[in-house]
Scaffold this motif. Sequence first.
Motif, PDB file in Angstrom:
ATOM      1  N   GLU A  86      37.460  24.263  42.714  1.00  0.00           N
ATOM      2  CA  GLU A  86      37.956  24.145  41.346  1.00  0.00           C
ATOM      3  C   GLU A  86      39.489  24.031  41.335  1.00  0.00           C
ATOM      4  O   GLU A  86      40.048  23.233  40.585  1.00  0.00           O
ATOM      5  N   SER A 228      34.534  33.757  41.850  1.00  0.00           N
ATOM      6  CA  SER A 228      33.359  32.896  41.741  1.00  0.00           C
ATOM      7  C   SER A 228      32.183  33.804  41.415  1.00  0.00           C
ATOM      8  O   SER A 228      31.804  34.637  42.232  1.00  0.00           O
ATOM      9  N   SER A 230      28.252  34.375  40.454  1.00  0.00           N
ATOM     10  CA  SER A 230      26.942  33.707  40.467  1.00  0.00           C
ATOM     11  C   SER A 230      25.821  34.734  40.560  1.00  0.00           C
ATOM     12  O   SER A 230      26.068  35.929  40.651  1.00  0.00           O
ATOM     13  N   GLY A 237      30.150  31.202  36.816  1.00  0.00           N
ATOM     14  CA  GLY A 237      31.256  30.266  36.795  1.00  0.00           C
ATOM     15  C   GLY A 237      32.485  30.802  37.498  1.00  0.00           C
ATOM     16  O   GLY A 237      32.413  31.733  38.290  1.00  0.00           O
ATOM     17  N   TYR A 239      36.319  32.384  37.162  1.00  0.00           N
ATOM     18  CA  TYR A 239      37.145  33.160  36.241  1.00  0.00           C
ATOM     19  C   TYR A 239      38.391  33.673  36.945  1.00  0.00           C
ATOM     20  O   TYR A 239      38.308  34.209  38.042  1.00  0.00           O
TER      21      TYR A 239
ATOM     22  N   HIS B 127      26.978  28.664  41.182  1.00  0.00           N
ATOM     23  CA  HIS B 127      26.874  28.924  39.749  1.00  0.00           C
ATOM     24  C   HIS B 127      26.006  27.890  39.052  1.00  0.00           C
ATOM     25  O   HIS B 127      25.667  28.036  37.890  1.00  0.00           O
ATOM     26  N   LYS B 128      25.657  26.808  39.796  1.00  0.00           N
ATOM     27  CA  LYS B 128      24.823  25.779  39.191  1.00  0.00           C
ATOM     28  C   LYS B 128      23.597  25.484  40.047  1.00  0.00           C
ATOM     29  O   LYS B 128      23.097  24.365  40.069  1.00  0.00           O
TER      30      LYS B 128
END
Lengths: 387, 157
Positions: A86, A228, A230, A237, A239, B127-128
């Motif tokens: 990211e 991260s 999850s 997501g 943050y 996360h996906k």
Amino acid sequence: MSEILKRVDLIFGEYSDQKYKTLEKTIKRPNDDIIKDILDSGLRGRGGAGFPTAMKWKFTMEQPGDEKYVVCNADEGEPGTFKDREILTQVPRKVFAGMAICGKVIGAKKGYMYLRGEYRFMLPELLKEIDVFNTNAQELDIDFTIEIRMGSGAYICGEESALFESMEGKRGEPRNKPPYPTVSGYLSKPTVINNVETFVNVLMICRIGPVQYKKLGTRDSRGSKVFSVSGDTPIAGIYELELGMPLEKFVEEFGDGDTKAVQVGGASGFCVPRKKFKDTIIGFEGVPTGGSMMIFNSSRSMYNVLHNYLDFFEEESCGQCTPCRVGCQQLRKGIEAVKRGDKPITYLEQLMKLSETMKITAKCGLGQSVANSFSSIVNNFKEEMIY
Amino acid sequence: MAANNNNNNLINELVEKYGRDRTSLMPILQGVVEQNNFISDLNMTEIAKELDLSAAQVFGTATFYSFLDTIPRGRFVIRVCKTITCDMHGKKMIIQTLENLLKIKVGETTQDKKFTLLETNCLGWCHKGPSLLINNDVYSELTAEKVHELIAEYMHK
Ligand SMILES: Cc1cc2nc3c(=O)[nH]c(=O)nc-3n(C[C@H](O)[C@H](O)[C@H](O)COP(=O)(O)O)c2cc1C
Ligand code: SF4
Ligand code: FES
């Protein structure tokens, strides 16, 4: 967001109004001043181990010779981590500027980014950004260029010395330490290797100054951290949060109301059960993390979680040293045997001893850290290992 | 594509592009995989000759990395993430769907050499999850339906 979980906008915040403005300002400053600012800021590496960044740079700066390297570790292979991707997607210029500042301080003309093979799809965009950087560096009269090297699907290549071996065209097998990279890194030359996020932090310290930066986080864990998140969470997501928060607050914010455990720091990190949420701080004074936070609710079998991690280590072990190569396999076979009832419950104690032996005898961080998740899961969820 | 001549050309091209130093070995091997989906024994000896290394050294490096395949693969290599978060979010069902659609098991390649189905470790999209790679492209938040559509799309490529 609750008050204690302050959202921060440092890493992902906007670029300065003019291209590479902070870099332009910083390269005019004396090296010792820059090092001093980073030292004052309290910045510790964001790749997991948390080594003070200023010291790493200072040791490398003090090495003789003019062939030195800056390496950005973008291998991001720890299960549950996806924040470097990211950062490199949203603010690549901050990463490159951080690398260039490092190059100026330590006296390196060449920087490399080692990007994991799984992120090859990012290459076209990153190469465009590198062109922008290289052009700007030239205009600013900075003698520093950046190149990308790709990995090819090996978690161990995130370990710094294995990463250098890989860049040198060899098998990604970690080296003995010492010598450390500050003395003998890429091509056996003095090298600074930092995580993607660490370089961005340096740039931001140079932009806002250590005083402002230090306002974030706690005494032992300065600054913000990109997490991260999850697993069993309705809001998985990426943050950016202040360091040093209690895990309990984190779970309140991110859990699904039924959180049983949080694995902090990925497969090589620690599993914290519900009863310890209250007393656990996320940061260097408590449970450190490279950013991976995996949440498990009560529907999950912790046996399956541990088994999955052991599979991971067994596959990703480079196989170079016996404690890790054989140890990972025996731990997996061991918990399977206990589960089947072929071995008594007390066998788990023996397995924990084995993992402790790996901690002190394995050659690199991979084998040394298997005990973290192994002991913390087995100790806290013994019934689940048996029934 | 498999003609020796072409392969020699490819190696030459890659060596010209990346150089003859050992530090060029990874980019060259990666270049071969990008083009042919695997590195043949012949390729490895050819690269060794060009870089003045022993064939064993090239073989040693190539076989260390899970993405540097040294056995023939299909044109589209599917790697499904099997690490914990994806596993929790339905990876098994994704594998089953793929096995049924492609009529192969994990580790196999379809008869027409179009698809290879593999498992891999965390892809950085937890996360996906569940997520997978087809060659370099990522697909995440998968469902059985999405997998059907995806494979239909790649069948026509
Ligand atoms: C098995 C293993 C895997 C690692 N993977 C990564 C990684 O993917 N990214 C990373 O930045 N550091 C990783 N590290 C840590 C690096 O060796 C190194 O400490 C780090 O890049 C230093 O950067 P920092 O000081 O900025 O944290 C790994 C370490 C080990 C033992
Ligand atoms: S601990 Fe494991 S990964 Fe590290 S050198 Fe030994 S075998 Fe390789
Ligand atoms: S667990 Fe599948 S992408 Fe991370």
